[in-house]
Design an enzyme around this catalytic site. Sequence first.
Site, PDB file in Angstrom:
ATOM      1  N   THR A   1       5.178   5.814   1.764  1.00  0.00           N
ATOM      2  CA  THR A   1       4.554   4.985   0.727  1.00  0.00           C
ATOM      3  C   THR A   1       4.601   5.631  -0.656  1.00  0.00           C
ATOM      4  OG1 THR A   1       2.363   4.234  -0.013  1.00  0.00           O
ATOM      5  CG2 THR A   1       2.377   6.016   1.561  1.00  0.00           C
ATOM      6  N   ASP A   2       4.560   4.790  -1.689  1.00  0.00           N
ATOM      7  CA  ASP A   2       4.493   5.311  -3.066  1.00  0.00           C
ATOM      8  C   ASP A   2       3.183   6.070  -3.319  1.00  0.00           C
ATOM      9  OD1 ASP A   2       2.730   3.124  -3.116  1.00  0.00           O
ATOM     10  OD2 ASP A   2       3.690   2.122  -4.824  1.00  0.00           O
ATOM     11  N   GLU A   3       2.182   5.857  -2.437  1.00  0.00           N
ATOM     12  CA  GLU A   3       0.871   6.477  -2.669  1.00  0.00           C
ATOM     13  C   GLU A   3       0.920   7.992  -2.545  1.00  0.00           C
ATOM     14  OE1 GLU A   3      -2.442   4.405  -1.111  1.00  0.00           O
ATOM     15  OE2 GLU A   3      -1.417   2.480  -1.145  1.00  0.00           O
TER      16      GLU A   3
ATOM     17  N   TYR B   1      -5.732   8.650   3.386  1.00  0.00           N
ATOM     18  CA  TYR B   1      -4.533   7.920   3.836  1.00  0.00           C
ATOM     19  C   TYR B   1      -3.287   8.525   3.215  1.00  0.00           C
ATOM     20  CZ  TYR B   1      -0.826   4.383   3.635  1.00  0.00           C
ATOM     21  OH  TYR B   1       0.389   3.749   3.684  1.00  0.00           O
TER      22      TYR B   1
ATOM     23  N   LYS C   1      -0.159  10.589   4.914  1.00  0.00           N
ATOM     24  CA  LYS C   1       1.240  10.145   4.812  1.00  0.00           C
ATOM     25  C   LYS C   1       2.096  11.257   4.190  1.00  0.00           C
ATOM     26  CE  LYS C   1       2.811   6.649   5.734  1.00  0.00           C
ATOM     27  NZ  LYS C   1       3.332   6.116   7.023  1.00  0.00           N
TER      28      LYS C   1
ATOM     29  N   ASP D   1       4.020   0.335  20.453  1.00  0.00           N
ATOM     30  CA  ASP D   1       2.848   0.096  19.604  1.00  0.00           C
ATOM     31  C   ASP D   1       1.577   0.281  20.417  1.00  0.00           C
ATOM     32  OD1 ASP D   1       0.761  -1.314  17.992  1.00  0.00           O
ATOM     33  OD2 ASP D   1       2.464  -1.767  16.695  1.00  0.00           O
ATOM     34  N   LYS D   2       0.605   0.934  19.810  1.00  0.00           N
ATOM     35  CA  LYS D   2      -0.668   1.193  20.498  1.00  0.00           C
ATOM     36  C   LYS D   2      -1.552  -0.049  20.532  1.00  0.00           C
ATOM     37  CE  LYS D   2      -4.545   4.438  20.076  1.00  0.00           C
ATOM     38  NZ  LYS D   2      -5.109   5.535  19.265  1.00  0.00           N
TER      39      LYS D   2
HETATM   40  P1  NAD Z   1      -0.220  -2.141   9.798  1.00  0.00           P
HETATM   41  O1  NAD Z   1      -1.550  -1.469   9.725  1.00  0.00           O
HETATM   42  O2  NAD Z   1      -0.127  -3.612   9.606  1.00  0.00           O
HETATM   43  O3  NAD Z   1       0.477  -1.814  11.201  1.00  0.00           O
HETATM   44  C1  NAD Z   1       0.456  -0.553  11.792  1.00  0.00           C
HETATM   45  C2  NAD Z   1       0.939  -0.703  13.225  1.00  0.00           C
HETATM   46  O4  NAD Z   1       0.969   0.599  13.833  1.00  0.00           O
HETATM   47  C3  NAD Z   1       0.016  -1.562  14.094  1.00  0.00           C
HETATM   48  O5  NAD Z   1       0.779  -2.445  14.872  1.00  0.00           O
HETATM   49  C4  NAD Z   1      -0.713  -0.544  14.960  1.00  0.00           C
HETATM   50  O6  NAD Z   1      -1.117  -1.064  16.225  1.00  0.00           O
HETATM   51  C5  NAD Z   1       0.346   0.532  15.105  1.00  0.00           C
HETATM   52  N1  NAD Z   1      -0.238   1.855  15.394  1.00  0.00           N
HETATM   53  C6  NAD Z   1      -1.281   2.465  14.757  1.00  0.00           C
HETATM   54  N2  NAD Z   1      -1.525   3.663  15.320  1.00  0.00           N
HETATM   55  C7  NAD Z   1      -0.609   3.827  16.307  1.00  0.00           C
HETATM   56  C8  NAD Z   1      -0.336   4.859  17.240  1.00  0.00           C
HETATM   57  N3  NAD Z   1      -1.072   5.984  17.268  1.00  0.00           N
HETATM   58  N4  NAD Z   1       0.681   4.698  18.115  1.00  0.00           N
HETATM   59  C9  NAD Z   1       1.431   3.561  18.109  1.00  0.00           C
HETATM   60  N5  NAD Z   1       1.207   2.545  17.265  1.00  0.00           N
HETATM   61  C10 NAD Z   1       0.211   2.673  16.364  1.00  0.00           C
HETATM   62  O7  NAD Z   1       0.665  -1.366   8.733  1.00  0.00           O
HETATM   63  P2  NAD Z   1       1.850  -1.903   7.793  1.00  0.00           P
HETATM   64  O8  NAD Z   1       1.253  -2.431   6.548  1.00  0.00           O
HETATM   65  O9  NAD Z   1       2.769  -2.738   8.576  1.00  0.00           O
HETATM   66  O10 NAD Z   1       2.550  -0.518   7.430  1.00  0.00           O
HETATM   67  C11 NAD Z   1       3.621  -0.010   8.207  1.00  0.00           C
HETATM   68  C12 NAD Z   1       4.077   1.310   7.624  1.00  0.00           C
HETATM   69  O11 NAD Z   1       4.471   1.120   6.263  1.00  0.00           O
HETATM   70  C13 NAD Z   1       2.976   2.377   7.607  1.00  0.00           C
HETATM   71  O12 NAD Z   1       3.566   3.610   7.923  1.00  0.00           O
HETATM   72  C14 NAD Z   1       2.490   2.386   6.161  1.00  0.00           C
HETATM   73  O13 NAD Z   1       2.025   3.661   5.796  1.00  0.00           O
HETATM   74  C15 NAD Z   1       3.777   2.025   5.430  1.00  0.00           C
HETATM   75  N6  NAD Z   1       3.586   1.339   4.140  1.00  0.00           N
HETATM   76  C16 NAD Z   1       2.854   0.181   4.056  1.00  0.00           C
HETATM   77  C17 NAD Z   1       2.726  -0.462   2.831  1.00  0.00           C
HETATM   78  C18 NAD Z   1       1.960  -1.761   2.694  1.00  0.00           C
HETATM   79  O14 NAD Z   1       1.826  -2.267   1.578  1.00  0.00           O
HETATM   80  N7  NAD Z   1       1.478  -2.349   3.759  1.00  0.00           N
HETATM   81  C19 NAD Z   1       3.340   0.062   1.683  1.00  0.00           C
HETATM   82  C20 NAD Z   1       4.082   1.253   1.812  1.00  0.00           C
HETATM   83  C21 NAD Z   1       4.204   1.870   3.040  1.00  0.00           C
HETATM   84  P1  TYD Z   2      -4.951  -2.500  -1.049  1.00  0.00           P
HETATM   85  O1  TYD Z   2      -4.415  -3.817  -0.606  1.00  0.00           O
HETATM   86  O2  TYD Z   2      -6.078  -1.898  -0.292  1.00  0.00           O
HETATM   87  O3  TYD Z   2      -3.715  -1.509  -1.143  1.00  0.00           O
HETATM   88  P2  TYD Z   2      -3.644  -0.004  -1.760  1.00  0.00           P
HETATM   89  O4  TYD Z   2      -4.998   0.528  -1.946  1.00  0.00           O
HETATM   90  O5  TYD Z   2      -2.932   0.688  -0.661  1.00  0.00           O
HETATM   91  O6  TYD Z   2      -2.872  -0.135  -3.019  1.00  0.00           O
HETATM   92  O7  TYD Z   2      -5.439  -2.645  -2.551  1.00  0.00           O
HETATM   93  C1  TYD Z   2      -4.560  -3.054  -3.593  1.00  0.00           C
HETATM   94  C2  TYD Z   2      -5.338  -2.997  -4.901  1.00  0.00           C
HETATM   95  O8  TYD Z   2      -6.403  -3.953  -4.855  1.00  0.00           O
HETATM   96  C3  TYD Z   2      -5.997  -1.645  -5.140  1.00  0.00           C
HETATM   97  O9  TYD Z   2      -5.941  -1.324  -6.514  1.00  0.00           O
HETATM   98  C4  TYD Z   2      -7.428  -1.867  -4.704  1.00  0.00           C
HETATM   99  C5  TYD Z   2      -7.674  -3.327  -5.029  1.00  0.00           C
HETATM  100  N1  TYD Z   2      -8.648  -4.010  -4.133  1.00  0.00           N
HETATM  101  C6  TYD Z   2      -9.724  -4.723  -4.678  1.00  0.00           C
HETATM  102  O10 TYD Z   2      -9.895  -4.798  -5.915  1.00  0.00           O
HETATM  103  N2  TYD Z   2     -10.590  -5.327  -3.814  1.00  0.00           N
HETATM  104  C7  TYD Z   2     -10.436  -5.270  -2.460  1.00  0.00           C
HETATM  105  O11 TYD Z   2     -11.292  -5.829  -1.723  1.00  0.00           O
HETATM  106  C8  TYD Z   2      -9.323  -4.554  -1.915  1.00  0.00           C
HETATM  107  C9  TYD Z   2      -9.108  -4.462  -0.428  1.00  0.00           C
HETATM  108  C10 TYD Z   2      -8.444  -3.939  -2.795  1.00  0.00           C
END
Ligand code: NAD
Ligand code: TYD
Length: 332
Positions: free
Chosen positions: A123-125, A147, A151, A33-34
């Site tokens: 991600t679903d996005e 983003y 992805k 992890d970075k």
């Molecule tokens: P996060 O932002 O909490 O964590 C990302 C981690 O990656 C951090 O620890 C960061 O230090 C590390 N990182 C970033 N750039 C790096 C690099 N260049 N080299 C090494 N490490 C690096 O993210 P998360 O919410 O835990 O998401 C994890 C994965 O799941 C991501 O790939 C994201 O796209 C995917 N994802 C997240 C969600 C969500 O709801 N959070 C949903 C679907 C998919």
């Molecule tokens: P977010 O947690 O940023 O996830 P994603 O954009 O990846 O789905 O946002 C979830 C939903 O909440 C999205 O429809 C945007 C909305 N949102 C707000 O209404 N206010 C906020 O401050 C943030 C961060 C998100």
Amino acid sequence: MKLLVTGGSGFIGSNFVRHVLATHPDDRVVNLDKLTYAGNPANLADIERDPRYAFVQGDVCDAKVVREAARGVDAIVNFAAESHVDRSLSEPDAFLRTDVFGVFTLLEAVKELKIPRLLHISTDEVYGSVARGSSREIDPLRPSNPYSASKAGGDLLALAYWQTHRLPVLITRSSNNFGPSQYPEKVIPLFVTNALDDQLLPLYGDGKNVRDWLYVLDNCAAIDLVLRKGGEGEVYNIGGGHEVENVVLTRQILQLTGKPESLIKPVKDRPGHDRRYSLDSKKVRQLGWTPRHRFPDALATTVAWYREHETWWRPLKSGEFRAYYEKQYGHR
Ligand code: NAD
Ligand code: TYD
């Protein structure tokens, strides 16, 4: 198995590392992890001294670092990413680097070192907004922001390496996760911690955008299953099956924190804001997965976690975060 987990100090990655060590006593995990703003060593402080766990600080875009960390592992699970849509709107560079070039670097390492498996977390996005029905794995990718476009780039590159080199890649695409240790920029931890502090909850647009919420531990179980049982070259959707409008979610958070609805502040919408995400998760269910946590219970558990872990989130909401918050929300 010996696993290389990248991005293991972030939200989902840290929950996954803990899940693996708890459910597979013979497994070992190296976490590369970075430690960007989103990476937090405190997320894994409880297992830091576990002899089955090792931490390497480094960048997934650095081929030398990746090769060294990956040598001799049975599989790589790639969580490393820039993950917040709002940040990608103003500063997309790091997204392209980590979410595309980082995947490329991992693919090259897998090819060179002949690593038996690479599970890439997506991600679903990548499917873009879906007005009706639910996205299936075979659907076209129509990402709408830097983003999700980055992805999608990572996903397509991974699948291209499967097609051209028969590289053993697998992909999971999950819906929005929530749970303990999520950085407080994402909507649930932001709104919970703002509410606990009697601060306004900035709700974008008309508040009717829909997200399909998945408890992080359910996602970890699905990822673990795909890692061990999934087919090479395959994509698996992982949806929570709980679709809810943001405004409804916001009211639930206020109820659980015992705060008034007057804290809701409608603000200018996010540009290119996807209206709805929805996943068809039949494929991963056929593999044997089903979400175990009911949404209302999991949300209550999550709110309780933030209430009890102020020392975790309060430092994160100062410093860099204050500048980010001002830039992101100050003008809205
Ligand atoms: P996060 O932002 O909490 O964590 C990302 C981690 O990656 C951090 O620890 C960061 O230090 C590390 N990182 C970033 N750039 C790096 C690099 N260049 N080299 C090494 N490490 C690096 O993210 P998360 O919410 O835990 O998401 C994890 C994965 O799941 C991501 O790939 C994201 O796209 C995917 N994802 C997240 C969600 C969500 O709801 N959070 C949903 C679907 C998919
Ligand atoms: P977010 O947690 O940023 O996830 P994603 O954009 O990846 O789905 O946002 C979830 C939903 O909440 C999205 O429809 C945007 C909305 N949102 C707000 O209404 N206010 C906020 O401050 C943030 C961060 C998100």
